[in-house]
Design an enzyme around this catalytic site. Sequence first.
Site, PDB file in Angstrom:
ATOM      1  N   ASN A 117     -12.608  -3.054   2.069  1.00  0.00           N
ATOM      2  CA  ASN A 117     -13.665  -2.119   2.056  1.00  0.00           C
ATOM      3  C   ASN A 117     -14.777  -2.313   0.816  1.00  0.00           C
ATOM      4  O   ASN A 117     -14.559  -2.808  -0.235  1.00  0.00           O
ATOM      5  CB  ASN A 117     -13.119  -1.233   2.566  1.00  0.00           C
ATOM      6  CG  ASN A 117     -12.279  -1.017   3.241  1.00  0.00           C
ATOM      7  OD1 ASN A 117     -12.979  -1.152   4.455  1.00  0.00           O
ATOM      8  ND2 ASN A 117     -11.451  -0.379   3.789  1.00  0.00           N
ATOM      9  N   HIS A 129      -9.932  -5.633  -3.781  1.00  0.00           N
ATOM     10  CA  HIS A 129      -8.231  -5.729  -2.988  1.00  0.00           C
ATOM     11  C   HIS A 129      -8.851  -5.701  -1.281  1.00  0.00           C
ATOM     12  O   HIS A 129      -9.616  -5.374  -1.255  1.00  0.00           O
ATOM     13  CB  HIS A 129      -7.565  -4.622  -2.522  1.00  0.00           C
ATOM     14  CG  HIS A 129      -8.929  -2.933  -2.472  1.00  0.00           C
ATOM     15  ND1 HIS A 129      -9.354  -2.434  -3.241  1.00  0.00           N
ATOM     16  CD2 HIS A 129      -8.666  -2.377  -1.518  1.00  0.00           C
ATOM     17  CE1 HIS A 129      -9.709  -1.112  -2.529  1.00  0.00           C
ATOM     18  NE2 HIS A 129      -8.865  -1.085  -1.496  1.00  0.00           N
ATOM     19  N   ASP A 171       0.841  -1.330  -0.363  1.00  0.00           N
ATOM     20  CA  ASP A 171      -0.227  -0.275  -0.018  1.00  0.00           C
ATOM     21  C   ASP A 171       0.723   1.796   0.179  1.00  0.00           C
ATOM     22  O   ASP A 171       1.839   1.124   0.336  1.00  0.00           O
ATOM     23  CB  ASP A 171      -0.813  -0.324   1.359  1.00  0.00           C
ATOM     24  CG  ASP A 171      -2.291   1.185   0.757  1.00  0.00           C
ATOM     25  OD1 ASP A 171      -3.303   1.024   0.895  1.00  0.00           O
ATOM     26  OD2 ASP A 171      -1.435   2.640   0.819  1.00  0.00           O
TER      27      ASP A 171
HETATM   28  P1  AMP Z   1      -9.584   1.229   0.499  1.00  0.00           P
HETATM   29  O1  AMP Z   1     -10.288   2.821   0.709  1.00  0.00           O
HETATM   30  O2  AMP Z   1     -10.319   0.439   1.159  1.00  0.00           O
HETATM   31  O3  AMP Z   1     -10.437   1.375  -1.492  1.00  0.00           O
HETATM   32  O4  AMP Z   1      -8.512   1.331  -0.228  1.00  0.00           O
HETATM   33  C1  AMP Z   1      -7.568   2.181  -1.009  1.00  0.00           C
HETATM   34  C2  AMP Z   1      -6.119   1.887  -0.666  1.00  0.00           C
HETATM   35  O5  AMP Z   1      -5.152   1.926  -1.505  1.00  0.00           O
HETATM   36  C3  AMP Z   1      -5.659   2.837   0.215  1.00  0.00           C
HETATM   37  O6  AMP Z   1      -5.177   1.948   1.316  1.00  0.00           O
HETATM   38  C4  AMP Z   1      -4.569   3.317   0.017  1.00  0.00           C
HETATM   39  O7  AMP Z   1      -3.617   4.158   0.610  1.00  0.00           O
HETATM   40  C5  AMP Z   1      -4.064   3.102  -1.557  1.00  0.00           C
HETATM   41  N1  AMP Z   1      -3.791   3.433  -2.778  1.00  0.00           N
HETATM   42  C6  AMP Z   1      -3.858   3.848  -3.742  1.00  0.00           C
HETATM   43  N2  AMP Z   1      -3.413   3.699  -4.724  1.00  0.00           N
HETATM   44  C7  AMP Z   1      -2.517   3.403  -4.838  1.00  0.00           C
HETATM   45  C8  AMP Z   1      -1.236   3.452  -5.138  1.00  0.00           C
HETATM   46  N3  AMP Z   1      -0.989   3.540  -6.756  1.00  0.00           N
HETATM   47  N4  AMP Z   1      -0.457   1.999  -5.322  1.00  0.00           N
HETATM   48  C9  AMP Z   1      -0.569   1.211  -3.962  1.00  0.00           C
HETATM   49  N5  AMP Z   1      -1.799   1.782  -3.190  1.00  0.00           N
HETATM   50  C10 AMP Z   1      -1.914   2.430  -3.215  1.00  0.00           C
END
Ligand code: AMP
Length: 122
Positions: free
Chosen positions: A93, A106, A35
């Site tokens: 989520n 994810h 992440d």
């Molecule tokens: P969610 O709120 O469950 O949709 O989580 C999305 C997650 O994606 C968050 O923890 C972000 O920090 C992560 N995220 C967003 N963009 C990237 C990226 N380019 N590479 C890795 N993680 C990411």
Amino acid sequence: MAYQYDPENIFAKILRGEIPNQTVLETEHSLAFRDIHPQAPVHVLVIPKGAYVCYDHFAQAASDAEIVDFNRAIGEVCKREGLEAGGFRLISNAGEAGVQEVPHLHVHILAGRPLGRMLQKA
Ligand code: AMP
């Protein structure tokens, strides 16, 4: 409800190689990467390569091979990161109530410190 997948979401771009990622594991049907804003010392995201919005979409529409691969990938990441001894948390989520930011399924794997109670008041 029929889920509509947005192919411009950031994880779709990662899967197409349009933006970089810190890969932990790649399998036939799944990708695991770190992440970008880690919430714990270990914070890995595991995603299917297929176009699934969230967990129930995947569980209803994915093939058996994809579902097995995805779950095995989660297990393999836990093994590689050495999470058995200290424990970990899986979070996935979905939608508005789940406060899902990226509309591609994810599973967050979080570990490396005490993670507190499962839910906090919003
Ligand atoms: P969610 O709120 O469950 O949709 O989580 C999305 C997650 O994606 C968050 O923890 C972000 O920090 C992560 N995220 C967003 N963009 C990237 C990226 N380019 N590479 C890795 N993680 C990411």
